[in-house]
Design a protein around this motif. Structure first.
Motif, short mmCIF file in Angstrom:
data_model
loop_
_atom_site.label_atom_id
_atom_site.label_comp_id
_atom_site.label_asym_id
_atom_site.label_seq_id
_atom_site.Cartn_x
_atom_site.Cartn_y
_atom_site.Cartn_z
N SER A 1 -0.52 -35.14 27.03
CA SER A 1 -1.86 -34.94 26.50
C SER A 1 -1.84 -33.95 25.35
O SER A 1 -1.04 -33.01 25.32
N GLU A 2 -2.76 -34.15 24.41
CA GLU A 2 -2.90 -33.20 23.31
C GLU A 2 -3.57 -31.91 23.75
O GLU A 2 -3.37 -30.86 23.13
N SER A 3 -4.40 -31.97 24.80
CA SER A 3 -5.13 -30.80 25.28
C SER A 3 -4.34 -30.09 26.37
O SER A 3 -4.01 -30.69 27.40
N VAL A 4 -4.07 -28.82 26.16
CA VAL A 4 -3.28 -28.05 27.11
C VAL A 4 -3.93 -28.04 28.49
O VAL A 4 -3.25 -28.13 29.51
N GLU A 5 -5.25 -27.97 28.54
CA GLU A 5 -5.92 -27.94 29.84
C GLU A 5 -5.62 -29.18 30.66
O GLU A 5 -5.49 -29.11 31.90
N GLN A 6 -5.46 -30.32 30.03
CA GLN A 6 -5.10 -31.55 30.74
C GLN A 6 -3.67 -31.49 31.27
O GLN A 6 -3.40 -31.89 32.40
N ASP A 7 -2.77 -30.99 30.45
CA ASP A 7 -1.37 -30.89 30.87
C ASP A 7 -1.21 -29.90 32.02
O ASP A 7 -0.39 -30.10 32.91
N VAL A 8 -1.99 -28.82 31.99
CA VAL A 8 -1.90 -27.83 33.05
C VAL A 8 -2.44 -28.41 34.36
O VAL A 8 -1.85 -28.24 35.43
N ILE A 9 -3.56 -29.12 34.29
CA ILE A 9 -4.19 -29.67 35.49
C ILE A 9 -3.35 -30.80 36.08
O ILE A 9 -3.15 -30.88 37.30
N HIS A 10 -2.83 -31.66 35.24
CA HIS A 10 -2.10 -32.84 35.72
C HIS A 10 -0.59 -32.59 35.68
O HIS A 10 0.02 -32.34 36.69
N SER A 11 0.00 -32.64 34.50
CA SER A 11 1.44 -32.38 34.41
C SER A 11 1.89 -32.41 32.96
O SER A 11 1.44 -33.26 32.19
N TYR A 12 2.76 -31.48 32.62
CA TYR A 12 3.45 -31.56 31.33
C TYR A 12 4.58 -32.58 31.39
O TYR A 12 5.00 -33.12 30.38
N GLY A 13 5.08 -32.83 32.59
CA GLY A 13 6.31 -33.59 32.74
C GLY A 13 6.14 -35.09 32.78
O GLY A 13 7.10 -35.82 32.64
N MET A 14 4.93 -35.58 32.99
CA MET A 14 4.74 -37.03 33.13
C MET A 14 4.42 -37.65 31.77
O MET A 14 4.20 -36.95 30.78
N ALA A 15 4.39 -38.97 31.73
CA ALA A 15 3.93 -39.71 30.56
C ALA A 15 2.51 -40.20 30.86
O ALA A 15 2.27 -40.84 31.88
N TYR A 16 1.59 -39.89 29.96
CA TYR A 16 0.18 -40.22 30.19
C TYR A 16 -0.07 -41.70 29.96
O TYR A 16 0.32 -42.27 28.93
N GLY A 17 -0.76 -42.32 30.93
CA GLY A 17 -0.87 -43.78 30.95
C GLY A 17 -1.75 -44.37 29.89
O GLY A 17 -1.49 -45.47 29.41
N GLY A 18 -2.82 -43.66 29.49
CA GLY A 18 -3.68 -44.21 28.44
C GLY A 18 -2.96 -44.33 27.13
O GLY A 18 -3.13 -45.31 26.40
N GLY A 19 -2.14 -43.33 26.81
CA GLY A 19 -1.34 -43.40 25.60
C GLY A 19 -0.20 -44.40 25.73
O GLY A 19 0.43 -44.76 24.74
#
Length: 482
Positions: free
Chosen positions: A190-208
Protein backbone atom coordinates in the motif's frame (compact mmCIF):
# COMPACT_ATOMS: atom_id res chain seq x y z
CA UNK A 1 88.10 -29.42 21.27
CA UNK A 2 85.30 -32.01 21.64
CA UNK A 3 85.86 -35.58 22.50
CA UNK A 4 85.36 -38.17 19.65
CA UNK A 5 82.76 -40.20 21.62
CA UNK A 6 80.44 -37.21 22.14
CA UNK A 7 80.74 -36.24 18.41
CA UNK A 8 79.73 -39.74 17.29
CA UNK A 9 76.78 -39.81 19.68
CA UNK A 10 75.61 -36.37 18.51
CA UNK A 11 75.82 -37.34 14.83
CA UNK A 12 73.84 -40.52 15.45
CA UNK A 13 71.14 -38.55 17.24
CA UNK A 14 70.85 -36.05 14.36
CA UNK A 15 70.56 -38.88 11.82
CA UNK A 16 67.82 -40.54 13.88
CA UNK A 17 65.84 -37.26 14.09
CA UNK A 18 66.20 -36.70 10.34
CA UNK A 19 64.92 -40.19 9.54
CA UNK A 20 61.94 -39.72 11.89
CA UNK A 21 61.05 -36.35 10.29
CA UNK A 22 61.29 -37.87 6.79
CA UNK A 23 59.01 -40.74 7.78
CA UNK A 24 56.43 -38.33 9.25
CA UNK A 25 56.41 -36.16 6.13
CA UNK A 26 56.06 -39.26 3.96
CA UNK A 27 52.97 -40.30 5.91
CA UNK A 28 51.47 -36.82 5.49
CA UNK A 29 52.02 -36.85 1.73
CA UNK A 30 50.55 -40.34 1.51
CA UNK A 31 47.35 -39.03 3.09
CA UNK A 32 47.04 -36.11 0.65
CA UNK A 33 48.09 -37.91 -2.47
CA UNK A 34 46.23 -37.02 -5.68
CA UNK A 35 42.90 -38.71 -6.45
CA UNK A 36 43.17 -41.85 -8.55
CA UNK A 37 42.37 -41.58 -12.26
CA UNK A 38 38.79 -42.82 -11.72
CA UNK A 39 38.03 -39.88 -9.38
CA UNK A 40 39.41 -37.44 -11.93
CA UNK A 41 37.20 -39.01 -14.54
CA UNK A 42 34.13 -38.60 -12.31
CA UNK A 43 34.89 -34.92 -11.76
CA UNK A 44 35.42 -34.33 -15.46
CA UNK A 45 32.30 -36.29 -16.32
CA UNK A 46 30.24 -34.20 -13.92
CA UNK A 47 31.66 -30.99 -15.37
CA UNK A 48 30.98 -32.20 -18.92
CA UNK A 49 27.44 -33.15 -17.88
CA UNK A 50 26.80 -29.63 -16.53
CA UNK A 51 28.29 -28.00 -19.61
CA UNK A 52 26.35 -30.33 -21.88
CA UNK A 53 23.11 -29.52 -20.13
CA UNK A 54 23.78 -25.80 -20.32
CA UNK A 55 24.58 -26.07 -24.02
CA UNK A 56 21.47 -28.13 -24.63
CA UNK A 57 19.30 -25.65 -22.76
CA UNK A 58 20.77 -22.78 -24.74
CA UNK A 59 20.23 -24.62 -27.98
CA UNK A 60 16.61 -25.47 -27.10
CA UNK A 61 15.47 -22.74 -24.68
CA UNK A 62 12.05 -22.82 -23.07
CA UNK A 63 9.64 -20.41 -24.72
CA UNK A 64 9.70 -16.93 -23.23
CA UNK A 65 6.80 -16.07 -20.95
CA UNK A 66 3.94 -14.43 -22.81
CA UNK A 67 0.34 -13.50 -22.09
CA UNK A 68 -0.87 -17.04 -22.84
CA UNK A 69 1.06 -18.29 -19.79
CA UNK A 70 -0.90 -16.09 -17.38
CA UNK A 71 -4.25 -17.05 -15.83
CA UNK A 72 -6.16 -14.13 -14.33
CA UNK A 73 -8.49 -14.54 -11.37
CA UNK A 74 -10.50 -11.37 -10.86
CA UNK A 75 -12.65 -10.98 -7.74
CA UNK A 76 -16.00 -9.28 -8.11
CA UNK A 77 -19.67 -9.35 -7.15
CA UNK A 78 -22.79 -9.78 -9.25
CA UNK A 79 -24.25 -6.62 -7.74
CA UNK A 80 -21.37 -4.41 -8.92
CA UNK A 81 -20.26 -6.23 -12.09
CA UNK A 82 -22.45 -4.28 -14.52
CA UNK A 83 -20.79 -1.08 -13.32
CA UNK A 84 -17.28 -2.41 -12.62
CA UNK A 85 -16.98 -4.40 -15.86
CA UNK A 86 -16.06 -1.17 -17.67
CA UNK A 87 -12.63 -1.26 -16.00
CA UNK A 88 -11.91 -4.90 -16.86
CA UNK A 89 -13.03 -4.31 -20.45
CA UNK A 90 -10.36 -1.62 -20.84
CA UNK A 91 -7.56 -4.20 -20.70
CA UNK A 92 -9.12 -7.65 -21.26
CA UNK A 93 -8.51 -8.92 -24.81
CA UNK A 94 -11.04 -11.51 -26.05
CA UNK A 95 -9.45 -14.79 -27.13
CA UNK A 96 -6.09 -13.58 -25.81
CA UNK A 97 -6.45 -12.93 -22.09
CA UNK A 98 -7.00 -16.13 -20.10
CA UNK A 99 -8.92 -16.52 -16.89
CA UNK A 100 -12.21 -15.50 -15.32
CA UNK A 101 -14.00 -12.97 -13.19
CA UNK A 102 -15.25 -14.82 -10.12
CA UNK A 103 -18.61 -13.63 -8.77
CA UNK A 104 -20.68 -14.49 -5.72
CA UNK A 105 -23.80 -15.47 -7.68
CA UNK A 106 -24.96 -15.91 -11.29
CA UNK A 107 -25.75 -12.85 -13.38
CA UNK A 108 -29.27 -12.27 -14.62
CA UNK A 109 -27.83 -11.07 -17.91
CA UNK A 110 -24.52 -9.76 -19.14
CA UNK A 111 -23.32 -7.83 -22.16
CA UNK A 112 -19.66 -8.08 -21.21
CA UNK A 113 -17.28 -10.24 -23.23
CA UNK A 114 -15.20 -11.03 -20.13
CA UNK A 115 -15.76 -14.69 -19.06
CA UNK A 116 -17.47 -15.11 -15.69
CA UNK A 117 -17.58 -17.96 -13.16
CA UNK A 118 -19.44 -18.33 -9.88
CA UNK A 119 -17.32 -19.12 -6.82
CA UNK A 120 -17.93 -22.13 -4.61
CA UNK A 121 -19.97 -21.72 -1.44
CA UNK A 122 -17.79 -20.65 1.50
CA UNK A 123 -20.36 -20.62 4.32
CA UNK A 124 -18.49 -23.45 6.09
CA UNK A 125 -15.47 -21.22 6.74
CA UNK A 126 -14.98 -19.23 9.94
CA UNK A 127 -15.04 -15.43 9.68
CA UNK A 128 -14.75 -13.29 12.79
CA UNK A 129 -13.47 -9.91 11.55
CA UNK A 130 -16.02 -7.44 12.92
CA UNK A 131 -15.28 -4.69 10.39
CA UNK A 132 -14.70 -6.83 7.29
CA UNK A 133 -16.78 -8.68 4.71
CA UNK A 134 -17.17 -12.44 4.45
CA UNK A 135 -16.55 -12.11 0.70
CA UNK A 136 -12.84 -11.95 1.60
CA UNK A 137 -12.94 -15.72 2.21
CA UNK A 138 -14.42 -16.41 -1.21
CA UNK A 139 -11.98 -14.12 -3.00
CA UNK A 140 -9.01 -15.65 -1.16
CA UNK A 141 -9.95 -19.01 -2.70
CA UNK A 142 -9.88 -17.72 -6.29
CA UNK A 143 -6.28 -18.87 -6.68
CA UNK A 144 -7.40 -22.37 -5.63
CA UNK A 145 -10.38 -22.45 -7.99
CA UNK A 146 -8.29 -21.05 -10.84
CA UNK A 147 -5.61 -23.68 -10.30
CA UNK A 148 -8.18 -26.48 -10.31
CA UNK A 149 -9.41 -25.35 -13.74
CA UNK A 150 -6.33 -27.17 -15.06
CA UNK A 151 -5.59 -24.62 -17.79
CA UNK A 152 -2.79 -25.76 -20.08
CA UNK A 153 0.64 -24.09 -19.97
CA UNK A 154 -0.23 -21.95 -16.94
CA UNK A 155 2.93 -20.45 -15.47
CA UNK A 156 1.44 -17.64 -13.39
CA UNK A 157 -1.83 -17.05 -11.55
CA UNK A 158 -2.53 -13.32 -11.29
CA UNK A 159 -5.15 -12.07 -8.83
CA UNK A 160 -6.88 -8.69 -8.95
CA UNK A 161 -10.16 -6.91 -8.30
CA UNK A 162 -12.92 -5.95 -10.70
CA UNK A 163 -11.80 -2.31 -10.44
CA UNK A 164 -8.17 -3.15 -11.24
CA UNK A 165 -6.77 -2.12 -14.62
CA UNK A 166 -3.82 -4.26 -15.70
CA UNK A 167 -1.24 -3.29 -18.31
CA UNK A 168 -0.63 -6.78 -19.65
CA UNK A 169 2.51 -6.33 -21.75
CA UNK A 170 4.29 -4.73 -18.82
CA UNK A 171 3.02 -7.44 -16.48
CA UNK A 172 4.55 -10.04 -18.81
CA UNK A 173 7.88 -8.16 -18.84
CA UNK A 174 7.96 -7.94 -15.03
CA UNK A 175 7.11 -11.61 -14.52
CA UNK A 176 9.69 -12.60 -17.13
CA UNK A 177 12.40 -11.43 -14.73
CA UNK A 178 11.58 -14.37 -12.43
CA UNK A 179 11.91 -18.10 -12.86
CA UNK A 180 8.37 -19.46 -13.13
CA UNK A 181 9.69 -22.93 -12.28
CA UNK A 182 10.43 -21.70 -8.77
CA UNK A 183 8.01 -20.65 -6.02
CA UNK A 184 7.53 -16.92 -6.57
CA UNK A 185 5.07 -14.40 -5.07
CA UNK A 186 5.13 -10.93 -6.68
CA UNK A 187 3.07 -7.80 -6.06
CA UNK A 188 3.03 -4.40 -4.39
CA UNK A 189 2.19 -2.94 -1.01
CA UNK A 190 0.00 0.00 0.00
CA UNK A 191 1.06 3.58 -0.61
CA UNK A 192 -0.39 4.64 2.77
CA UNK A 193 1.74 3.69 5.77
CA UNK A 194 -1.33 3.36 7.98
CA UNK A 195 -2.61 0.55 5.73
CA UNK A 196 0.70 -1.29 5.79
CA UNK A 197 0.88 -1.01 9.57
CA UNK A 198 -2.68 -2.28 10.08
CA UNK A 199 -2.48 -5.12 7.55
CA UNK A 200 1.08 -5.97 6.56
CA UNK A 201 4.19 -4.60 4.92
CA UNK A 202 5.12 -8.12 3.90
CA UNK A 203 2.15 -9.17 1.79
CA UNK A 204 1.16 -8.26 -1.77
CA UNK A 205 -2.01 -6.18 -1.88
CA UNK A 206 -4.75 -7.81 -3.91
CA UNK A 207 -6.37 -4.76 -5.46
CA UNK A 208 -3.08 -3.74 -7.01
CA UNK A 209 -2.75 -7.35 -8.15
CA UNK A 210 -0.28 -10.08 -7.33
CA UNK A 211 1.19 -13.05 -9.16
CA UNK A 212 1.81 -16.58 -7.89
CA UNK A 213 3.96 -18.98 -9.92
CA UNK A 214 2.62 -22.44 -10.78
CA UNK A 215 4.93 -24.31 -8.36
CA UNK A 216 3.86 -22.04 -5.51
CA UNK A 217 0.19 -22.45 -6.40
CA UNK A 218 0.70 -26.21 -6.41
CA UNK A 219 2.04 -26.03 -2.85
CA UNK A 220 -0.55 -23.50 -1.73
CA UNK A 221 -3.74 -25.16 -2.97
CA UNK A 222 -3.69 -28.24 -0.66
CA UNK A 223 -3.21 -26.11 2.48
CA UNK A 224 -5.20 -23.01 1.58
CA UNK A 225 -8.58 -23.91 3.06
CA UNK A 226 -7.14 -24.89 6.41
CA UNK A 227 -5.00 -21.76 6.42
CA UNK A 228 -7.99 -19.54 5.62
CA UNK A 229 -9.83 -20.99 8.63
CA UNK A 230 -6.77 -20.44 10.80
CA UNK A 231 -6.70 -16.73 9.93
CA UNK A 232 -10.46 -16.23 10.32
CA UNK A 233 -9.90 -12.90 12.09
CA UNK A 234 -8.11 -11.23 9.16
CA UNK A 235 -9.78 -8.45 7.20
CA UNK A 236 -8.87 -9.07 3.55
CA UNK A 237 -8.47 -11.91 1.08
CA UNK A 238 -4.95 -10.76 0.18
CA UNK A 239 -4.01 -10.77 3.87
CA UNK A 240 -5.05 -14.41 4.11
CA UNK A 241 -3.19 -15.45 0.98
CA UNK A 242 -0.09 -13.57 2.13
CA UNK A 243 -0.13 -15.34 5.49
CA UNK A 244 -0.52 -18.75 3.84
CA UNK A 245 2.36 -18.07 1.44
CA UNK A 246 4.50 -16.99 4.39
CA UNK A 247 3.75 -20.30 6.14
CA UNK A 248 5.09 -22.12 3.08
CA UNK A 249 8.28 -20.10 3.48
CA UNK A 250 8.15 -17.91 0.39
CA UNK A 251 8.94 -14.22 0.70
CA UNK A 252 7.05 -11.41 -1.01
CA UNK A 253 8.79 -9.68 -3.91
CA UNK A 254 7.60 -6.08 -4.17
CA UNK A 255 7.54 -4.56 -7.65
CA UNK A 256 6.88 -0.78 -7.78
CA UNK A 257 4.69 -1.01 -10.92
CA UNK A 258 1.80 -2.66 -9.02
CA UNK A 259 -0.36 0.18 -7.68
CA UNK A 260 -2.89 -0.33 -4.92
CA UNK A 261 -3.68 3.42 -5.12
CA UNK A 262 -4.50 3.61 -1.42
CA UNK A 263 -4.89 7.39 -1.59
CA UNK A 264 -7.78 9.84 -1.62
CA UNK A 265 -8.27 12.93 -3.72
CA UNK A 266 -6.18 13.25 -6.87
CA UNK A 267 -3.63 10.61 -7.88
CA UNK A 268 -2.01 13.11 -10.25
CA UNK A 269 1.11 13.65 -8.17
CA UNK A 270 1.61 9.91 -7.75
CA UNK A 271 1.35 9.12 -11.48
CA UNK A 272 3.22 12.15 -12.83
CA UNK A 273 6.36 11.10 -10.91
CA UNK A 274 6.15 7.36 -11.50
CA UNK A 275 9.10 5.21 -10.37
CA UNK A 276 11.52 4.03 -13.03
CA UNK A 277 9.70 0.74 -13.52
CA UNK A 278 7.02 -0.55 -15.90
CA UNK A 279 3.43 0.42 -15.09
CA UNK A 280 1.68 -2.88 -14.22
CA UNK A 281 -1.65 -2.04 -12.57
CA UNK A 282 -3.94 0.66 -11.18
CA UNK A 283 -6.58 0.02 -8.52
CA UNK A 284 -9.23 2.03 -6.61
CA UNK A 285 -10.02 4.24 -9.60
CA UNK A 286 -13.54 4.83 -8.27
CA UNK A 287 -12.08 6.31 -5.09
CA UNK A 288 -9.87 8.98 -6.62
CA UNK A 289 -10.68 11.86 -8.93
CA UNK A 290 -10.63 11.12 -12.69
CA UNK A 291 -7.03 10.82 -13.85
CA UNK A 292 -7.56 13.60 -16.40
CA UNK A 293 -9.64 16.78 -16.16
CA UNK A 294 -12.80 17.20 -18.24
CA UNK A 295 -13.06 13.42 -18.59
CA UNK A 296 -14.94 10.75 -16.68
CA UNK A 297 -13.01 8.09 -14.80
CA UNK A 298 -13.53 5.59 -17.60
CA UNK A 299 -12.64 8.08 -20.35
CA UNK A 300 -9.40 9.10 -18.64
CA UNK A 301 -8.35 5.49 -18.06
CA UNK A 302 -9.06 4.65 -21.69
CA UNK A 303 -7.02 7.66 -22.86
CA UNK A 304 -4.06 6.53 -20.74
CA UNK A 305 -4.45 2.95 -21.96
CA UNK A 306 -4.50 4.04 -25.63
CA UNK A 307 -1.20 5.84 -25.13
CA UNK A 308 0.24 2.85 -23.29
CA UNK A 309 -0.56 0.52 -26.21
CA UNK A 310 1.65 2.62 -28.50
CA UNK A 311 4.72 2.04 -26.33
CA UNK A 312 3.88 -0.09 -23.27
CA UNK A 313 7.21 0.10 -21.45
CA UNK A 314 7.32 3.92 -21.63
CA UNK A 315 3.86 4.52 -20.09
CA UNK A 316 4.12 7.05 -17.22
CA UNK A 317 7.92 7.07 -17.39
CA UNK A 318 9.19 10.47 -16.29
CA UNK A 319 11.85 12.55 -18.04
CA UNK A 320 13.03 15.97 -16.91
CA UNK A 321 14.80 18.75 -18.81
CA UNK A 322 15.23 22.53 -18.85
CA UNK A 323 14.58 25.42 -21.21
CA UNK A 324 17.48 27.66 -20.22
CA UNK A 325 16.40 30.42 -22.62
CA UNK A 326 13.23 30.98 -20.63
CA UNK A 327 14.29 29.50 -17.28
CA UNK A 328 11.62 26.81 -17.42
CA UNK A 329 11.68 23.30 -15.97
CA UNK A 330 9.86 20.63 -17.97
CA UNK A 331 8.69 17.23 -16.69
CA UNK A 332 7.16 14.62 -19.00
CA UNK A 333 5.23 11.64 -17.68
CA UNK A 334 4.96 9.94 -21.03
CA UNK A 335 1.48 9.13 -22.30
CA UNK A 336 -0.12 11.06 -19.44
CA UNK A 337 1.01 14.58 -18.64
CA UNK A 338 3.57 17.32 -19.22
CA UNK A 339 4.39 19.97 -16.60
CA UNK A 340 6.04 23.32 -17.28
CA UNK A 341 7.37 25.21 -14.26
CA UNK A 342 8.13 28.91 -14.62
CA UNK A 343 11.45 28.58 -12.79
CA UNK A 344 14.43 26.25 -12.69
CA UNK A 345 13.99 23.46 -10.14
CA UNK A 346 16.49 20.78 -9.16
CA UNK A 347 16.05 17.33 -10.62
CA UNK A 348 15.61 15.74 -7.20
CA UNK A 349 12.63 17.98 -6.47
CA UNK A 350 11.01 17.36 -9.85
CA UNK A 351 11.34 13.60 -9.39
CA UNK A 352 9.54 13.76 -6.03
CA UNK A 353 5.73 13.35 -6.31
CA UNK A 354 3.55 16.36 -5.66
CA UNK A 355 1.22 15.60 -2.78
CA UNK A 356 -2.10 16.05 -4.53
CA UNK A 357 -3.64 13.31 -2.37
CA UNK A 358 -4.26 12.20 1.20
CA UNK A 359 -3.94 8.87 2.98
CA UNK A 360 -6.48 6.12 2.37
CA UNK A 361 -8.01 5.47 5.78
CA UNK A 362 -7.81 8.74 7.71
CA UNK A 363 -7.59 11.24 4.83
CA UNK A 364 -4.51 12.67 6.58
CA UNK A 365 -1.41 14.29 5.10
CA UNK A 366 0.48 11.00 5.37
CA UNK A 367 2.82 9.37 5.91
CA UNK A 368 3.30 7.46 2.67
CA UNK A 369 5.80 4.83 1.61
CA UNK A 370 7.58 7.41 -0.56
CA UNK A 371 8.62 11.04 -0.19
CA UNK A 372 6.30 13.82 -1.35
CA UNK A 373 6.56 17.58 -1.86
CA UNK A 374 3.89 20.15 -1.15
CA UNK A 375 2.13 22.15 -3.83
CA UNK A 376 2.89 25.84 -3.70
CA UNK A 377 0.22 27.96 -2.05
CA UNK A 378 0.97 30.65 -4.63
CA UNK A 379 -0.98 29.63 -7.72
CA UNK A 380 1.29 31.77 -9.89
CA UNK A 381 4.21 29.50 -8.94
CA UNK A 382 2.38 26.27 -9.66
CA UNK A 383 3.23 24.27 -12.75
CA UNK A 384 1.12 24.49 -15.91
CA UNK A 385 -0.31 21.04 -16.69
CA UNK A 386 -0.87 19.46 -20.08
CA UNK A 387 -2.72 16.16 -20.61
CA UNK A 388 -2.33 13.67 -23.43
CA UNK A 389 -4.70 14.11 -26.33
CA UNK A 390 -3.10 12.06 -29.11
CA UNK A 391 -0.32 9.53 -29.63
CA UNK A 392 0.97 8.21 -32.94
CA UNK A 393 3.83 5.81 -33.47
CA UNK A 394 5.74 3.98 -36.17
CA UNK A 395 9.20 2.58 -36.83
CA UNK A 396 10.63 6.09 -36.65
CA UNK A 397 9.52 6.65 -33.08
CA UNK A 398 6.51 7.90 -31.17
CA UNK A 399 4.96 11.37 -31.15
CA UNK A 400 2.52 12.46 -28.46
CA UNK A 401 0.54 15.67 -28.05
CA UNK A 402 -0.51 17.16 -24.70
CA UNK A 403 -3.06 19.99 -24.39
CA UNK A 404 -2.97 22.65 -21.73
CA UNK A 405 -5.45 22.60 -18.86
CA UNK A 406 -6.06 25.61 -16.64
CA UNK A 407 -8.50 25.97 -13.79
CA UNK A 408 -10.62 28.98 -14.64
CA UNK A 409 -9.39 32.10 -12.86
CA UNK A 410 -6.50 30.28 -11.16
CA UNK A 411 -3.79 32.49 -12.70
CA UNK A 412 -5.56 35.81 -12.72
CA UNK A 413 -3.23 38.53 -11.54
CA UNK A 414 -0.09 36.51 -12.22
CA UNK A 415 1.17 39.03 -14.75
CA UNK A 416 2.49 38.69 -18.31
CA UNK A 417 5.88 38.02 -19.77
CA UNK A 418 8.11 35.10 -20.68
CA UNK A 419 8.40 34.06 -17.05
CA UNK A 420 5.01 32.38 -17.36
CA UNK A 421 4.31 29.75 -20.06
CA UNK A 422 1.00 31.45 -20.91
CA UNK A 423 1.67 31.32 -24.64
CA UNK A 424 2.24 27.55 -24.78
CA UNK A 425 -1.03 25.78 -25.54
CA UNK A 426 0.38 22.42 -26.63
CA UNK A 427 3.38 20.28 -25.71
CA UNK A 428 4.59 17.96 -28.48
CA UNK A 429 6.88 15.12 -27.41
CA UNK A 430 8.97 13.11 -29.85
CA UNK A 431 10.50 9.86 -28.62
CA UNK A 432 13.10 7.61 -30.23
CA UNK A 433 11.81 4.11 -31.11
CA UNK A 434 11.92 1.19 -28.68
CA UNK A 435 14.57 2.73 -26.48
CA UNK A 436 13.43 1.52 -23.07
CA UNK A 437 12.20 -2.03 -23.44
CA UNK A 438 13.04 -4.92 -21.12
CA UNK A 439 16.04 -3.35 -19.43
CA UNK A 440 16.78 -5.17 -16.18
CA UNK A 441 18.08 -2.02 -14.53
CA UNK A 442 16.72 0.85 -16.61
CA UNK A 443 18.06 4.37 -16.47
CA UNK A 444 15.64 7.26 -16.63
CA UNK A 445 15.79 8.80 -20.09
CA UNK A 446 16.83 12.36 -20.77
CA UNK A 447 14.88 14.97 -22.67
CA UNK A 448 15.61 18.27 -24.37
CA UNK A 449 13.53 21.29 -25.32
CA UNK A 450 13.90 22.00 -29.03
CA UNK A 451 14.13 25.74 -29.78
CA UNK A 452 15.54 25.88 -33.28
CA UNK A 453 15.33 29.66 -33.65
CA UNK A 454 15.23 32.47 -31.15
CA UNK A 455 11.95 33.83 -32.54
CA UNK A 456 10.28 30.45 -31.98
CA UNK A 457 10.56 30.72 -28.21
CA UNK A 458 7.15 32.40 -28.19
CA UNK A 459 5.55 29.59 -30.21
CA UNK A 460 2.28 28.13 -28.94
CA UNK A 461 3.85 24.66 -29.17
CA UNK A 462 6.62 23.45 -26.87
CA UNK A 463 8.66 20.77 -28.63
CA UNK A 464 10.40 18.16 -26.52
CA UNK A 465 12.49 15.17 -27.51
CA UNK A 466 13.00 12.16 -25.23
CA UNK A 467 16.14 10.15 -25.89
CA UNK A 468 18.84 8.03 -24.33
CA UNK A 469 21.11 10.07 -22.08
CA UNK A 470 24.50 10.99 -23.49
CA UNK A 471 27.68 9.95 -21.62
CA UNK A 472 28.09 12.23 -18.63
CA UNK A 473 24.64 13.82 -19.04
CA UNK A 474 22.76 14.54 -15.82
CA UNK A 475 19.98 16.82 -14.54
CA UNK A 476 22.54 19.14 -12.94
CA UNK A 477 21.75 22.83 -13.39
CA UNK A 478 24.57 25.17 -14.52
CA UNK A 479 26.65 26.47 -11.57
CA UNK A 480 25.61 30.09 -12.14
CA UNK A 481 21.96 29.03 -11.76
CA UNK A 482 22.03 26.30 -9.13
Amino acid sequence: MSKPGRDSSSSLMKLTLSLSLFASLSLVFLHIKPAPPQQYNNINNNRNFILHNRTTADAHPEADTNISHIVFGIGGSAKNWKYRSRYTEVWWRPNVTRGFVWLDEPLNSTESYVPVRVSEDTSRFKFTCSYGSRSAVRIARIVLESFRMGMEDARWFVMGDDDTVFFEENLVDVLSKYDHNQMVYVGGNSESVEQDVIHSYGMAYGGGGFAISYPLAKELVPVLDGCINRYHYFYGSDERVGACVAEIGVRTIHEPGFHQVDVRGSAYGLLSAHPTAPLVSLHHLDYVEPLMPNKTREESVRALHRAYKRDPARALQQSVCYDLQRNWSVSVSWGYTVQIHNRLITGKELLTPLQTFRSWRSWSEGPFTFNTREESEDTCEREVRYFVSDVVGDGEGTSSVYKRFDIEGEREGCGDGASLPKSVDVAAVKMDPLEWIKFKAPRRHCCEVINEHEEETESSVLQVRIRRCKPGETLTLPPEIS
